[in-house]
Motif scaffolding. Structure first.
Motif, PDB file in Angstrom:
ATOM      1  N   ASP A 315       0.833  -1.216   0.000  1.00 14.76           N
ATOM      2  CA  ASP A 315       0.000   0.000   0.000  1.00 14.76           C
ATOM      3  C   ASP A 315       0.865   1.264   0.000  1.00 14.76           C
ATOM      4  O   ASP A 315       0.501   2.282  -0.596  1.00 14.76           O
ATOM      5  CB  ASP A 315      -1.006   0.004   1.164  1.00 14.76           C
ATOM      6  CG  ASP A 315      -0.326  -0.070   2.520  1.00 14.76           C
ATOM      7  OD1 ASP A 315       0.756  -0.690   2.624  1.00 14.76           O
ATOM      8  OD2 ASP A 315      -0.856   0.505   3.488  1.00 14.76           O
ATOM      9  N   ILE A 316       2.033   1.188   0.634  1.00 17.78           N
ATOM     10  CA  ILE A 316       2.938   2.357   0.641  1.00 17.78           C
ATOM     11  C   ILE A 316       3.527   2.539  -0.767  1.00 17.78           C
ATOM     12  O   ILE A 316       3.662   3.655  -1.271  1.00 17.78           O
ATOM     13  CB  ILE A 316       4.091   2.174   1.674  1.00 17.78           C
ATOM     14  CG1 ILE A 316       3.527   1.887   3.071  1.00 17.78           C
ATOM     15  CG2 ILE A 316       5.034   3.364   1.670  1.00 17.78           C
ATOM     16  CD1 ILE A 316       2.821   3.061   3.728  1.00 17.78           C
ATOM     17  N   PHE A 317       3.849   1.405  -1.404  1.00 20.28           N
ATOM     18  CA  PHE A 317       4.356   1.486  -2.786  1.00 20.28           C
ATOM     19  C   PHE A 317       3.315   2.164  -3.676  1.00 20.28           C
ATOM     20  O   PHE A 317       3.637   3.043  -4.483  1.00 20.28           O
ATOM     21  CB  PHE A 317       4.701   0.080  -3.306  1.00 20.28           C
ATOM     22  CG  PHE A 317       5.171   0.072  -4.739  1.00 20.28           C
ATOM     23  CD1 PHE A 317       6.394   0.640  -5.082  1.00 20.28           C
ATOM     24  CD2 PHE A 317       4.376  -0.472  -5.752  1.00 20.28           C
ATOM     25  CE1 PHE A 317       6.824   0.658  -6.407  1.00 20.28           C
ATOM     26  CE2 PHE A 317       4.804  -0.451  -7.076  1.00 20.28           C
ATOM     27  CZ  PHE A 317       6.029   0.106  -7.402  1.00 20.28           C
ATOM     28  N   ASP A 318       2.068   1.763  -3.484  1.00 23.91           N
ATOM     29  CA  ASP A 318       0.987   2.335  -4.276  1.00 23.91           C
ATOM     30  C   ASP A 318       0.920   3.859  -4.087  1.00 23.91           C
ATOM     31  O   ASP A 318       0.777   4.618  -5.059  1.00 23.91           O
ATOM     32  CB  ASP A 318      -0.340   1.683  -3.851  1.00 23.91           C
ATOM     33  CG  ASP A 318      -1.441   1.953  -4.845  1.00 23.91           C
ATOM     34  OD1 ASP A 318      -1.362   1.394  -5.958  1.00 23.91           O
ATOM     35  OD2 ASP A 318      -2.344   2.750  -4.534  1.00 23.91           O
ATOM     36  N   ALA A 319       1.069   4.299  -2.855  1.00 15.02           N
ATOM     37  CA  ALA A 319       1.008   5.747  -2.571  1.00 15.02           C
ATOM     38  C   ALA A 319       2.193   6.470  -3.213  1.00 15.02           C
ATOM     39  O   ALA A 319       2.054   7.587  -3.738  1.00 15.02           O
ATOM     40  CB  ALA A 319       0.990   5.972  -1.063  1.00 15.02           C
TER      41      ALA A 319
END
Ligand code: PEP
Ligand code: MN
Length: 337
Positions: A315-319
């Motif tokens: 999810d952090i990668f996505d952000a």
């Protein structure tokens, strides 16, 4: 030394090349839309510059001071764009390489590959042969890890990026899209020369304590053997600062882009060693003009067998990807297609 050829005389360049080769030198041609450049490789000290300048076909002669020739932007003014399994790297293309430090199991690599692909990653990273500081630490799954990477490639369509430590294993890397040379092997000259004979794109990480010039000379080792598909990777260098694992040398990006035509990407994970620094350093790298990012992403960093502290969750990668997309137009880039 480079010779700039007059635009209306470029059909006559063949004769000039034969003349140069007759003097024991090799040549490297670069044909752009408006300029044709002949790079001379070898000992040019005995050549008569005045004589060459006076040839009708030659517009200008320039001496190259830097010890790297093929990697030098003077030799090849346009950005090099490398095709890695259909993904364009360099020029205006920005790429995202993501995945765990090490391949740990089939479920782990496929789950992560699916997640990073959904966020827009172009290529999957994952170590099978790991260069660990301690001989007692997890050394990677080896050949089995490569098989799992291939399964993840089949499942997701993402090309794979993985490190080679020993040239004897090269035959196992046939389905690998980019072969990584890790920081610790940046000056393993035998390995560089061997990969110079392969046609695979090579991701050349900067050594832990190497200067930019040493890094470019390592690229030159690969290129001088015929493989010009070199992607540079700034991954932090050793300094007196111990808060972070390494110090990310962001200034290396515009410098390297000035000095060479090769793509340069940034690894904020190894550069910082701290997962919370990965988002801001990723954005900074994009803003500094890098051609992409290679980021360690793990589905459960607390259980990672290697580099958990610097691994981010999907999810952090996505952000990060969403924020990078806002920066790219400012630096004249777009995500590679
Ligand atoms: C890695 O990519 O997992 C790695 C070991 O990187 P580096 O060679 O930059 O330390
Ligand atoms: Mn790692």
């Amino acid at each position: 030394m480079i010779l700039i050829i007059k635009n209306d005389k470029k059909d006559e360049v063949g004769k000039l090349i034969n003349w140069i080769k007759g003097r024991g030198l090799d040549v490297h041609m670069s044909e752009g839309e408006n300029t044709t450049i002949v790079g001379l490789i070898g000992d040019t000290s005995k050549l008569d510059i005045d004589l060459i300048s006076s040839l009708d076909i030659v517009e200008a002669v320039k001496r190259i001071q830097e010890p790297y020739k093929k990697a030098n932007r003077k030799f090849h003014p346009a950005d090099t764009v490398i095709d890695a399994g259909g993904v364009k790297i360099g020029g205006n293309n920005f790429i995202l390489i993501a995945g765990p430090c090490s391949v740990e199991s089939e479920e782990q690599i496929i789950e992560i590959a699916e997640a990073v692909k959904k966020s827009g990653a172009h290529l999957l990273r994952g170590g099978a042969f790991k260069p660990r500081t301690s001989p007692y630490a997890f050394q990677g799954m080896g050949a089995e890890g490569l098989e799992l990477l291939k399964k993840a490639k089949k499942a997701t369509g993402l090309g794979i990026v993985t490190e080679i430590m020993n040239i004897n294993y090269l035959s196992l890397f046939q389905d690998v899209d980019i072969i990584q040379i890790g920081a610790r092997n940046m000056q393993n000259f035998d390995l560089l020369k061997e990969l110079g004979q392969s046609d695979k794109p090579v991701l050349l990480k900067r050594g832990l304590a190497n200067t930019i010039e040493e890094w470019l000379m390592s690229a030159e080792y690969i290129m001088s053997k015929g493989n010009e598909k070199v992607i540079l990777c700034e991954r932090g260098i050793r300094t007196f600062e111990h808060f972070t694992r390494n110090t990310l040398d962001l200034s290396a990006i515009p410098i390297v882009k000035e000095l060479t035509h090769l793509p340069v990407i940034v690894d904020p994970s190894h550069a910082s060693g701290l997962s919370r620094l990965v988002p801001p350093m990723s954005l900074a790298a994009a803003a500094a003009g890098s051609d992409g990012l290679i980021i360690e992403v793990h589905n459960d960093p607390t259980k990672a067998l290697c580099d958990g502290a610097q691994s981010i969750k999907p999810d952090i990668f996505d952000a990060i990807v969403k924020k990078v997309s806002v920066i790219l137009p400012l630096v004249g880039k777009a995500f590679s297609k």
